[in-house]
Design a protein around this motif. Structure first.
Motif, PDB file in Angstrom:
ATOM      1  N   ASN A 139      -9.105  -8.141 -16.777  1.00  0.00           N
ATOM      2  CA  ASN A 139     -10.376  -7.422 -16.710  1.00  0.00           C
ATOM      3  C   ASN A 139     -10.601  -6.400 -17.816  1.00  0.00           C
ATOM      4  N   LYS A 142     -13.464  -7.092 -20.433  1.00  0.00           N
ATOM      5  CA  LYS A 142     -14.819  -6.838 -19.956  1.00  0.00           C
ATOM      6  C   LYS A 142     -15.119  -5.346 -19.970  1.00  0.00           C
ATOM      7  N   LYS A 145     -16.226  -3.686 -23.302  1.00  0.00           N
ATOM      8  CA  LYS A 145     -17.591  -3.943 -23.768  1.00  0.00           C
ATOM      9  C   LYS A 145     -18.559  -2.848 -23.326  1.00  0.00           C
ATOM     10  N   TYR A 190     -11.814  -5.646  -8.477  1.00  0.00           N
ATOM     11  CA  TYR A 190     -10.794  -6.664  -8.754  1.00  0.00           C
ATOM     12  C   TYR A 190      -9.448  -6.334  -8.115  1.00  0.00           C
TER      13      TYR A 190
END
Length: 211
Positions: A139, A142, A145, A190
């Motif tokens: 993760n 991601k 970003k 997550y």
């Protein structure tokens, strides 16, 4: 200036205090005074004191040359005697860590006051730590970003019970803007079912090095 030890040439010790907001500054002052003793200990590299913006946490991101140097410091009666004032505060959560992931938009992460920091504390049973590390690796790309996130640095405690993401943000406004985006925090976390999470935003208030 301290840097994040992505190659694990140092042992990282993260110490997080829960504190009443009216005592936060007193705790910071007490840690700073004790720092005069700590920086004289063999193997000490740096101590970086952070205060949470909500007033309820103080965190020390410390570095030692080796885990053994830190353990010898804990066994030093003279040094520990000077720690007496700190015992008047809540018992901190303290563990030795190694850096397992470091992603940055600005090269090797440097610990300096220009950033807003977050400590994302993941607590788990030892048998779940490896899975937590795997999920973090899946993760982190991601996360990088996100506008304003400068670096994400995941640490694994050697006792298996913690993973901490020590992150740097360009400013608090970037975090507030993220929270306003549609769908923010709407997805299932997550780490759900693997770890419990607590996170706070911090500013760096003091750095002490062996120099």
């Amino acid at each position: 200036m301290p840097t994040i030890a992505t190659n694990n040439e140092v042992a990282t010790v993260i110490i997080i205090f829960n504190v009443e907001s009216e005592k936060q500054q007193e705790l910071i002052d007490t840690i700073a005074k004790f720092g005069d003793t700590v920086k004289q200990q063999p193997g000490f590299v740096s101590a970086n004191i952070h205060k949470s913006l909500d007033g309820v946490k103080v965190a020390n991101y410390a570095q030692w040359q080796t885990k053994e140097d830190f353990e010898n410091f804990l066994k030093n009666p003279e040094a520990q005697e000077k720690k007496a004032k700190l015992r008047e505060f809540n018992q901190p959560d303290s563990h030795v860590y190694e850096v397992i992931i470091s992603e940055s938009k600005e090269g090797i992460p440097k610990i300096e006051k220009k950033y807003i920091y977050h400590f994302a504390e993941f607590r788990m049973q030892p048998e779940n730590q490896l899975k937590m590390v795997e999920l973090a690796k899946e993760n982190v790309g991601k996360a990088m970003k996100l506008p304003g996130l400068v670096s994400a640095n995941f640490h694994r405690s050697l006792d298996g019970t913690r993973v901490i993401n020590y992150g740097q943000w360009s400013n608090q406004e970037a975090i507030e803007n993220l929270k306003k985006q549609p769908g923010f925090s709407s997805e299932t976390a997550y780490w759900e079912g693997i770890a419990e999470n607590e996170h706070h935003l911090y500013e760096l208030v003091d750095s002490v090095t062996s120099d």
